[in-house]
Design a protein around this motif. Structure first.
Motif, PDB file in Angstrom:
ATOM      1  N   ILE A   1     -16.188  32.404 -41.548  1.00 50.19           N
ATOM      2  CA  ILE A   1     -16.013  32.538 -39.997  1.00 50.19           C
ATOM      3  C   ILE A   1     -14.700  31.653 -39.363  1.00 50.19           C
ATOM      4  O   ILE A   1     -14.064  32.414 -38.730  1.00 50.19           O
ATOM      5  CB  ILE A   1     -17.316  32.278 -39.424  1.00 50.19           C
ATOM      6  CG1 ILE A   1     -18.373  33.370 -39.501  1.00 50.19           C
ATOM      7  CG2 ILE A   1     -16.932  31.948 -37.869  1.00 50.19           C
ATOM      8  CD1 ILE A   1     -19.702  33.136 -38.898  1.00 50.19           C
TER       9      ILE A   1
ATOM     10  N   PHE B   1      -8.025  34.905 -32.973  1.00 51.01           N
ATOM     11  CA  PHE B   1      -7.726  34.091 -31.686  1.00 51.01           C
ATOM     12  C   PHE B   1      -6.336  33.144 -31.675  1.00 51.01           C
ATOM     13  O   PHE B   1      -5.831  33.095 -30.948  1.00 51.01           O
ATOM     14  CB  PHE B   1      -8.849  33.290 -31.405  1.00 51.01           C
ATOM     15  CG  PHE B   1     -10.225  33.985 -31.215  1.00 51.01           C
ATOM     16  CD1 PHE B   1     -10.270  34.396 -29.881  1.00 51.01           C
ATOM     17  CD2 PHE B   1     -11.096  33.876 -32.021  1.00 51.01           C
ATOM     18  CE1 PHE B   1     -11.586  34.893 -29.517  1.00 51.01           C
ATOM     19  CE2 PHE B   1     -12.384  34.740 -31.519  1.00 51.01           C
ATOM     20  CZ  PHE B   1     -12.461  35.323 -30.298  1.00 51.01           C
TER      21      PHE B   1
ATOM     22  N   GLN C   1     -17.757  41.674 -40.833  1.00 51.78           N
ATOM     23  CA  GLN C   1     -16.665  41.298 -39.804  1.00 51.78           C
ATOM     24  C   GLN C   1     -15.250  40.883 -40.640  1.00 51.78           C
ATOM     25  O   GLN C   1     -14.294  41.673 -40.248  1.00 51.78           O
ATOM     26  CB  GLN C   1     -16.842  40.083 -38.946  1.00 51.78           C
ATOM     27  CG  GLN C   1     -17.918  40.351 -37.816  1.00 51.78           C
ATOM     28  CD  GLN C   1     -17.960  39.061 -36.990  1.00 51.78           C
ATOM     29  OE1 GLN C   1     -18.188  38.052 -37.295  1.00 51.78           O
ATOM     30  NE2 GLN C   1     -17.846  39.401 -35.639  1.00 51.78           N
TER      31      GLN C   1
ATOM     32  N   GLU D   1     -11.851  33.616 -37.357  1.00 51.59           N
ATOM     33  CA  GLU D   1     -11.645  33.304 -35.975  1.00 51.59           C
ATOM     34  C   GLU D   1     -10.286  32.879 -35.927  1.00 51.59           C
ATOM     35  O   GLU D   1      -9.630  33.213 -34.687  1.00 51.59           O
ATOM     36  CB  GLU D   1     -12.677  32.300 -35.345  1.00 51.59           C
ATOM     37  CG  GLU D   1     -14.034  33.100 -35.295  1.00 51.59           C
ATOM     38  CD  GLU D   1     -15.083  32.265 -34.840  1.00 51.59           C
ATOM     39  OE1 GLU D   1     -15.957  32.614 -34.228  1.00 51.59           O
ATOM     40  OE2 GLU D   1     -14.886  30.869 -34.799  1.00 51.59           O
ATOM     41  N   GLU D   2      -9.609  32.138 -36.775  1.00 58.02           N
ATOM     42  CA  GLU D   2      -8.165  31.882 -36.509  1.00 58.02           C
ATOM     43  C   GLU D   2      -7.451  32.881 -36.762  1.00 58.02           C
ATOM     44  O   GLU D   2      -6.317  32.887 -35.969  1.00 58.02           O
ATOM     45  CB  GLU D   2      -7.961  30.628 -37.836  1.00 58.02           C
ATOM     46  CG  GLU D   2      -8.557  29.272 -37.549  1.00 58.02           C
ATOM     47  CD  GLU D   2      -8.426  28.776 -36.263  1.00 58.02           C
ATOM     48  OE1 GLU D   2      -7.357  28.464 -35.642  1.00 58.02           O
ATOM     49  OE2 GLU D   2      -9.272  28.251 -35.631  1.00 58.02           O
TER      50      GLU D   2
ATOM     51  N   PHE E   1     -13.364  43.151 -34.768  1.00 52.53           N
ATOM     52  CA  PHE E   1     -13.918  41.916 -34.790  1.00 52.53           C
ATOM     53  C   PHE E   1     -15.281  42.254 -33.969  1.00 52.53           C
ATOM     54  O   PHE E   1     -16.417  42.067 -34.248  1.00 52.53           O
ATOM     55  CB  PHE E   1     -13.107  40.811 -34.045  1.00 52.53           C
ATOM     56  CG  PHE E   1     -14.102  39.468 -34.129  1.00 52.53           C
ATOM     57  CD1 PHE E   1     -14.110  38.619 -35.024  1.00 52.53           C
ATOM     58  CD2 PHE E   1     -14.524  39.007 -32.707  1.00 52.53           C
ATOM     59  CE1 PHE E   1     -14.634  37.388 -35.028  1.00 52.53           C
ATOM     60  CE2 PHE E   1     -15.139  37.614 -32.852  1.00 52.53           C
ATOM     61  CZ  PHE E   1     -15.180  37.178 -33.671  1.00 52.53           C
TER      62      PHE E   1
ATOM     63  N   HIS F   1     -10.489  23.726 -38.077  1.00 49.77           N
ATOM     64  CA  HIS F   1     -11.654  24.443 -37.832  1.00 49.77           C
ATOM     65  C   HIS F   1     -13.098  24.357 -38.818  1.00 49.77           C
ATOM     66  O   HIS F   1     -14.037  24.102 -38.396  1.00 49.77           O
ATOM     67  CB  HIS F   1     -11.267  25.941 -37.439  1.00 49.77           C
ATOM     68  CG  HIS F   1     -12.385  26.820 -36.769  1.00 49.77           C
ATOM     69  ND1 HIS F   1     -11.990  27.770 -36.470  1.00 49.77           N
ATOM     70  CD2 HIS F   1     -13.630  26.725 -36.620  1.00 49.77           C
ATOM     71  CE1 HIS F   1     -13.018  28.644 -35.425  1.00 49.77           C
ATOM     72  NE2 HIS F   1     -14.001  28.065 -35.950  1.00 49.77           N
TER      73      HIS F   1
ATOM     74  N   HIS G   1     -18.203  32.493 -27.262  1.00 48.32           N
ATOM     75  CA  HIS G   1     -19.201  31.945 -27.811  1.00 48.32           C
ATOM     76  C   HIS G   1     -20.702  31.795 -26.716  1.00 48.32           C
ATOM     77  O   HIS G   1     -21.525  31.334 -26.985  1.00 48.32           O
ATOM     78  CB  HIS G   1     -18.954  30.283 -28.043  1.00 48.32           C
ATOM     79  CG  HIS G   1     -18.052  30.558 -29.534  1.00 48.32           C
ATOM     80  ND1 HIS G   1     -16.745  31.030 -29.401  1.00 48.32           N
ATOM     81  CD2 HIS G   1     -18.398  30.226 -30.795  1.00 48.32           C
ATOM     82  CE1 HIS G   1     -16.154  31.150 -30.827  1.00 48.32           C
ATOM     83  NE2 HIS G   1     -17.275  30.524 -31.545  1.00 48.32           N
TER      84      HIS G   1
ATOM     85  N   PHE H   1     -11.320  32.136 -26.474  1.00 48.56           N
ATOM     86  CA  PHE H   1     -12.089  31.683 -27.869  1.00 48.56           C
ATOM     87  C   PHE H   1     -13.455  30.917 -27.215  1.00 48.56           C
ATOM     88  O   PHE H   1     -14.340  31.377 -27.647  1.00 48.56           O
ATOM     89  CB  PHE H   1     -11.144  30.811 -28.518  1.00 48.56           C
ATOM     90  CG  PHE H   1     -11.816  30.109 -29.827  1.00 48.56           C
ATOM     91  CD1 PHE H   1     -12.563  30.978 -30.653  1.00 48.56           C
ATOM     92  CD2 PHE H   1     -11.749  28.878 -29.958  1.00 48.56           C
ATOM     93  CE1 PHE H   1     -13.103  30.476 -31.913  1.00 48.56           C
ATOM     94  CE2 PHE H   1     -12.471  28.215 -31.029  1.00 48.56           C
ATOM     95  CZ  PHE H   1     -13.227  29.125 -31.996  1.00 48.56           C
TER      96      PHE H   1
END
Length: 230
Positions: free
Chosen positions: A145, A153, A57, A149-150, A26, A215, A182, A178
């Motif tokens: 995304i 994280f 990614q 991210e799920e 990532f 999300h 950001h 998480f």
């Protein structure tokens, strides 16, 4: 609170190497975006920076997890326990998240209203002139995304923490990481709250589809707001 649950959220145990592989891939893709960005800007295709970076990614994380032997089912992409409940759980979780996080962000950060990261807004504005790039960017921000991210994280980090220290620690710590990822203060608070809500949904439904739905719901609202204001 600090004991592993008798029934873990996800069937396959997450080892430290799994988390490390996902996070390294990532972060490596994020670093590679710098070089990719220079090439695209030099070629006059700067609007494609975010879509291309997102695709990179996804590719790197997918390769890393395939090498670790993960399948879609291992990652938690199995049917939720009560899928029909997502129709009210997702919007309710989002409203609860905003009712808690938005006033807190205003109180701590001053009158500037919390909102999406400036980089996201600028990426959308840059892509508006190129319809194909804009469509790719919207799909990336609302689908790709969130899924990426799920996996990193919620499935990997949360799953690893839950096995060692229990659900409470896993929810709080994975949400904190998480949010911190950001960077911007207003984003950290809002995204941290999103991390709590998605982790709770994952635990309740025992499926990654549930937090992914929340999300995606959140990011769709953000993208719609950016386009409306842009």
């Amino acid at each position: 609170m600090f004991a592993p649950p008798e029934q873990p959220t996800f069937a396959r145990p997450v080892r430290g190497g799994d988390v490390a592989a996902g996070l390294v891939a990532f972060l490596a893709a994020g670093a590679a975006m710098v070089g990719l960005g220079l090439l695209l800007v030099h070629a006059g295709a700067g609007a494609w920076l975010v879509p291309a970076g997102g695709a990179l990614q996804v590719l790197l994380v997918w390769l890393a997890l395939r090498l670790r032997g993960f399948t879609a089912a291992d990652l938690g992409f199995t049917a939720p326990r009560r899928p029909w409940r997502l129709l009210w759980q997702v919007p309710l979780a989002w409203v609860a998240m905003m009712l808690v996080a938005a006033p807190l962000a205003q109180a701590l950060l001053g009158p500037r209203p919390p909102g999406p990261a400036e980089a996201d807004a600028e990426a959308v504005r840059t892509a508006v002139g190129e319809p194909a790039a804009l469509v790719s960017l919207v799909l990336l921000m609302t689908l790709v995304i969130p899924a990426l991210e799920e996996i990193v994280f919620r499935r990997l980090l949360y799953g690893w923490l839950e096995r060692r220290w229990g659900v409470g620690v896993a929810v709080a710590a994975s949400a904190a990481v998480f949010g911190a990822a950001h960077v911007l203060p207003e984003a950290v608070l809002i995204i941290g709250a999103l991390g709590v809500a998605t982790a709770v949904l994952a635990r309740v439904q025992r499926s990654l589809w549930a937090p992914l739905a929340l999300h995606m719901f959140n990011n769709t609202i953000v993208v719609a707001a950016i386009l409306a204001l842009g």
